[in-house]
Design a protein around this motif. Structure first.
Motif, PDB file in Angstrom:
ATOM      1  N   LEU A  52      -2.738   4.820 -49.609  1.00  0.00           N
ATOM      2  CA  LEU A  52      -3.184   4.211 -48.365  1.00  0.00           C
ATOM      3  C   LEU A  52      -3.395   2.724 -48.595  1.00  0.00           C
ATOM      4  O   LEU A  52      -4.178   2.341 -49.474  1.00  0.00           O
ATOM      5  N   LEU A  53      -2.694   1.892 -47.832  1.00  0.00           N
ATOM      6  CA  LEU A  53      -2.970   0.454 -47.852  1.00  0.00           C
ATOM      7  C   LEU A  53      -3.964   0.195 -46.731  1.00  0.00           C
ATOM      8  O   LEU A  53      -3.640   0.359 -45.549  1.00  0.00           O
ATOM      9  N   VAL A  54      -5.182  -0.207 -47.095  1.00  0.00           N
ATOM     10  CA  VAL A  54      -6.307  -0.159 -46.166  1.00  0.00           C
ATOM     11  C   VAL A  54      -6.789  -1.561 -45.810  1.00  0.00           C
ATOM     12  O   VAL A  54      -7.192  -2.339 -46.689  1.00  0.00           O
ATOM     13  N   GLY A  55      -6.757  -1.875 -44.514  1.00  0.00           N
ATOM     14  CA  GLY A  55      -7.316  -3.120 -44.020  1.00  0.00           C
ATOM     15  C   GLY A  55      -8.766  -2.951 -43.630  1.00  0.00           C
ATOM     16  O   GLY A  55      -9.317  -1.843 -43.680  1.00  0.00           O
ATOM     17  N   PRO A  56      -9.400  -4.029 -43.193  1.00  0.00           N
ATOM     18  CA  PRO A  56     -10.839  -3.991 -42.928  1.00  0.00           C
ATOM     19  C   PRO A  56     -11.225  -3.449 -41.559  1.00  0.00           C
ATOM     20  O   PRO A  56     -12.407  -3.226 -41.306  1.00  0.00           O
ATOM     21  N   GLY A  57     -10.282  -3.210 -40.663  1.00  0.00           N
ATOM     22  CA  GLY A  57     -10.623  -2.820 -39.303  1.00  0.00           C
ATOM     23  C   GLY A  57     -10.467  -1.333 -39.043  1.00  0.00           C
ATOM     24  O   GLY A  57     -10.388  -0.499 -39.960  1.00  0.00           O
ATOM     25  N   ASP A  58     -10.401  -0.989 -37.749  1.00  0.00           N
ATOM     26  CA  ASP A  58     -10.264   0.413 -37.355  1.00  0.00           C
ATOM     27  C   ASP A  58      -8.940   1.003 -37.816  1.00  0.00           C
ATOM     28  O   ASP A  58      -8.838   2.213 -38.042  1.00  0.00           O
ATOM     29  N   ASN A  59      -7.906   0.162 -37.954  1.00  0.00           N
ATOM     30  CA  ASN A  59      -6.633   0.657 -38.449  1.00  0.00           C
ATOM     31  C   ASN A  59      -6.788   1.209 -39.859  1.00  0.00           C
ATOM     32  O   ASN A  59      -6.231   2.258 -40.200  1.00  0.00           O
ATOM     33  N   GLY A  60      -7.566   0.520 -40.671  1.00  0.00           N
ATOM     34  CA  GLY A  60      -7.872   1.031 -42.000  1.00  0.00           C
ATOM     35  C   GLY A  60      -8.670   2.317 -41.932  1.00  0.00           C
ATOM     36  O   GLY A  60      -8.476   3.233 -42.738  1.00  0.00           O
ATOM     37  N   MET A  87     -14.194  -2.109 -46.195  1.00  0.00           N
ATOM     38  CA  MET A  87     -13.549  -0.854 -45.817  1.00  0.00           C
ATOM     39  C   MET A  87     -14.401  -0.126 -44.779  1.00  0.00           C
ATOM     40  O   MET A  87     -15.627  -0.223 -44.783  1.00  0.00           O
ATOM     41  N   HIS A  88     -13.740   0.615 -43.893  1.00  0.00           N
ATOM     42  CA  HIS A  88     -14.455   1.379 -42.869  1.00  0.00           C
ATOM     43  C   HIS A  88     -15.378   2.380 -43.553  1.00  0.00           C
ATOM     44  O   HIS A  88     -14.916   3.265 -44.287  1.00  0.00           O
ATOM     45  N   PRO A  89     -16.705   2.279 -43.367  1.00  0.00           N
ATOM     46  CA  PRO A  89     -17.633   3.110 -44.157  1.00  0.00           C
ATOM     47  C   PRO A  89     -17.464   4.601 -43.910  1.00  0.00           C
ATOM     48  O   PRO A  89     -17.491   5.406 -44.859  1.00  0.00           O
ATOM     49  N   GLY A  90     -17.310   5.003 -42.644  1.00  0.00           N
ATOM     50  CA  GLY A  90     -17.149   6.424 -42.368  1.00  0.00           C
ATOM     51  C   GLY A  90     -15.869   6.987 -42.948  1.00  0.00           C
ATOM     52  O   GLY A  90     -15.848   8.092 -43.522  1.00  0.00           O
TER      53      GLY A  90
END
Length: 463
Positions: A52-60, A87-90
């Motif tokens: 997973l390439l994870v951005g800082p927003g809801d897309n991540g 990173m999205h905490p949830g």
């Protein structure tokens, strides 16, 4: 019909729905659809290596929650954040709770990579940190974009700098224009829509499908004759480009009008008659005109003064007066390619190619006409209704004379009674479909596209 909506429209619909649902419901719906699509692309989920390439927003967050679902099914899931502190905490908690892990670098091997770097609000291409992750995507991995390939403008399809090139894009709630319009469309791969329950207004863009085109095709009745079905006049060809007239007539003869009338140099008319003896020669009553293909330096007939629909293409586009076109009472259809559109707008060709949606809208507004902007993604705009994006075609259509066939076909549909946007959209659709049939993965000639139009017409009409 496939409909696409702007970022502003989608976000408004999301806010309205989120106000009525428990927190996080939309993200979980999106993640479930994303995970299901990823699972379907793998030979098996258990033991699959997923990054997973994870951005800082809801897309991540979408990517993290989807990764958690896949991890619970036995996949080895590794999240690589663009910014570890954001990173999205949830989503992160869900992934770690399901057995996934976080790494600081992209693993050297993967079966599938999920692009969750930027959402639909991303603008201006990838930032260096995101581009560095994309550059390290393992070769051979299937790349799945969450909602939109990162680096693609959701509203326009524009790409500035680096952008993800996905094999599949799983988009949430609605198609976005950037998924249908190049250069973004070419980065999206196969596009799959996940319904998350949005209620949406009128679209910003739309793409016709077989049933839509079938409902617009002209069909003669028992009382029809060639004049009731419409006569299209073709002003095309010159001593230097006689073939343009032949090809425009070929497209027109297969476009639904009852007759085709050729007006042009006598020698070119003889070439037209030799190939298509059913063609009428000389001026007379018509229900629509096509002017421009292959005219060269020949003086174009004053068809713009005729109170019937007029299609202007190729050499006919040179020196057009916007005020004269806007003063016309009958519809006008312009069919430029990117270079011709650039000349009409007074900008560089690269500007048109990079911003096709903005360009077609600007042309329609400036000239008060319906505009069919040809190219890798053909767009149709009349300045009021949603822009239509043609979904058919093949790169093999980039061949001399194919535009002449398209002009004749669209002009014939105008003569048969279709509106400017409908004639342009249906012509582009059939033209692209015929080219796919004629090419079948190999080079083709323009006359082969014309010859394949009846089969494409029947394909569309087949339930």
């Amino acid at each position: 019909m496939r409909t696409a909506y702007s970022v502003e429209t989608v976000r408004a619909a999301e806010r309205e729905l989120m106000a009525r649902l428990p927190e996080g419901t939309l993200m979980r719906r999106a993640a479930a659809g994303l995970a299901a699509s990823c699972a379907g692309l793998l030979r098996r989920v258990y033991g699959a290596r997923i990054v997973l390439l994870v951005g800082p927003g809801d897309n991540g967050g979408d990517a993290l929650y989807a990764g958690a679902r896949l991890a619970r099914r036995g996949a080895g899931v590794t999240a690589v954040p663009m910014d570890p502190g954001r990173m999205h905490p949830g989503g992160l908690a869900a992934l770690l709770g399901a057995g996934g892990r976080v790494a600081s670098a992209v693993p050297g091997r993967a079966d599938l990579v999920v692009d969750g770097l930027l959402g639909i609000g991303g603008r201006g291409g990838l930032r260096p940190a995101a581009a560095a992750l994309v550059e390290r995507i393992p070769p051979g991995a299937v790349v799945v974009a969450a909602d939109l390939p990162s680096g693609v403008d959701a509203d326009t399809g524009e790409v500035v700098g680096a952008a993800v090139r996905a094999d599949v894009t799983v988009t949430f709630g609605a198609y976005k224009p950037g998924l249908l319009i190049d250069p973004g469309a070419s980065r999206a791969g196969a596009v799959r829509l996940v319904d998350i329950g949005l209620t949406l207004p009128a679209p910003d863009a739309q793409a016709l499908q077989h049933a839509d085109v079938a409902g617009l095709l002209p069909e003669p009745g028992a009382a029809s004759d060639k004049y009731r079905r419409g006569v299209v006049g073709i002003v095309a060809g010159s001593a230097r480009y006689p073939g343009a007239a032949v090809l425009a007539v070929a497209g027109a003869l297969r476009g639904g009008a009852g007759a085709v009338r050729y007006v042009g140099p006598a020698a070119v008319g003889e070439a037209v008659l030799a190939r298509y003896p059913e063609t009428l020669i000389g001026r007379g009553r018509v229900q629509a005109w096509v002017v421009g293909p292959g005219l060269g330096d020949e003086r174009r007939a004053q068809v713009l003064e005729d109170p019937v629909p007029v299609l202007v293409d190729a050499d006919g586009l040179r020196g057009l007066d916007p005020q004269a076109l806007r003063a016309r009472t009958a519809p006008t259809l312009l069919t430029p390619h990117a270079g011709e559109a650039a000349a009409l707008l007074g900008v560089g060709r690269e500007e048109v190619e990079a911003g096709r949606l903005a360009s077609v809208r600007a042309l329609a507004q400036r000239y008060g006409a319906t505009v069919l902007l040809k190219g890798s993604t053909t767009l149709v705009c009349d300045g009021t209704a949603p822009v239509r994006v043609n979904p058919t075609g093949t790169p093999w259509l980039a061949t001399a004379g194919s535009g002449d066939v398209l002009s004749g076909l669209a002009g014939s549909l105008l003569a048969a009674g279709l509106s400017g946007p409908d004639a342009a959209s249906v012509a582009a659709y059939l033209h692209g479909l015929a080219a796919r049939r004629a090419a079948s993965g190999a080079p083709l000639h323009a006359h082969e596209v014309a010859e394949a139009l009846p089969a494409a017409w029947r394909d569309v009409r087949t339930p």
